[in-house]
Design a protein around this motif. Structure first.
Motif, short mmCIF file in Angstrom:
data_model
loop_
_atom_site.label_atom_id
_atom_site.label_comp_id
_atom_site.label_asym_id
_atom_site.label_seq_id
_atom_site.Cartn_x
_atom_site.Cartn_y
_atom_site.Cartn_z
N LYS A 2 0.83 -1.20 0.00
CA LYS A 2 0.00 0.00 0.00
C LYS A 2 0.86 1.25 0.00
O LYS A 2 0.63 2.19 -0.78
N THR A 63 -4.59 -3.65 -12.44
CA THR A 63 -4.82 -3.80 -11.00
C THR A 63 -3.92 -2.88 -10.20
O THR A 63 -4.36 -2.26 -9.22
N LYS A 67 -5.39 -0.10 -7.72
CA LYS A 67 -5.01 -0.08 -6.30
C LYS A 67 -4.41 1.28 -5.91
O LYS A 67 -4.63 1.75 -4.79
N GLN A 70 -7.40 3.43 -5.38
CA GLN A 70 -8.12 2.97 -4.20
C GLN A 70 -7.43 3.47 -2.93
O GLN A 70 -8.07 4.02 -2.04
N TYR A 71 -6.12 3.29 -2.84
CA TYR A 71 -5.39 3.72 -1.65
C TYR A 71 -5.32 5.24 -1.55
O TYR A 71 -5.44 5.81 -0.46
N GLU A 76 -11.60 1.36 1.30
CA GLU A 76 -11.28 0.06 1.90
C GLU A 76 -11.64 -1.11 0.97
O GLU A 76 -12.65 -1.04 0.25
N ASN A 77 -10.85 -2.17 1.05
CA ASN A 77 -11.10 -3.38 0.25
C ASN A 77 -12.48 -3.95 0.49
O ASN A 77 -13.16 -4.37 -0.45
N GLU A 78 -12.90 -3.99 1.75
CA GLU A 78 -14.19 -4.58 2.10
C GLU A 78 -15.33 -3.84 1.41
O GLU A 78 -16.30 -4.45 0.97
N LEU A 81 -15.26 -4.78 -2.28
CA LEU A 81 -15.75 -6.15 -2.45
C LEU A 81 -17.27 -6.22 -2.28
O LEU A 81 -17.95 -6.95 -3.01
#
Length: 101
Positions: A2, A63, A67, A70-71, A76-78, A81
């Motif tokens: 990250k 990807t 990412k 996203q960061y 958050e990943n959750e 998802l």
């Protein structure tokens, strides 16, 4: 990882990484199209694995870019998802409705 991805996007900037992301998505699309064209129309091709490996490499590139965003935006990943699951479920429901028609 990250921290490394944040370091990259912060170094180049969001705008530059947006342009890089568009390039990576294009390369992935091109790799998929090339594979499909060879698979369906090139009867002489013996081994499709190098084309599949190229697709995998392009997926990795996309990807990495995703990412970074996203960061950078603190997502958050959750949460991602959960959104993915909802979108997949909705699409499966649409498919069921299409089959019924």
């Amino acid at each position: 990882m990250k921290e490394d991805l944040l370091k990259i996007i912060e170094h180049y900037g969001v705008n530059a990484q947006q342009r890089q992301f568009a390039e990576e998505v294009f390369e992935l699309q091109e790799a998929i199209l090339t594979r499909e064209l060879h698979w369906h129309y090139d009867t002489e091709i013996q081994d499709i694995r190098p084309l599949d490996n190229h697709i995998a490499e392009e997926i990795a590139d996309v990807t990495v870019m995703l990412k970074q965003f996203q960061y950078y935006y603190g997502i958050e990943n959750e949460f991602v998802l959960a959104l993915i699951k909802g979108k997949v479920d909705r699409q499966l429901e649409r498919i069921q409705n299409e089959v019924k028609e």
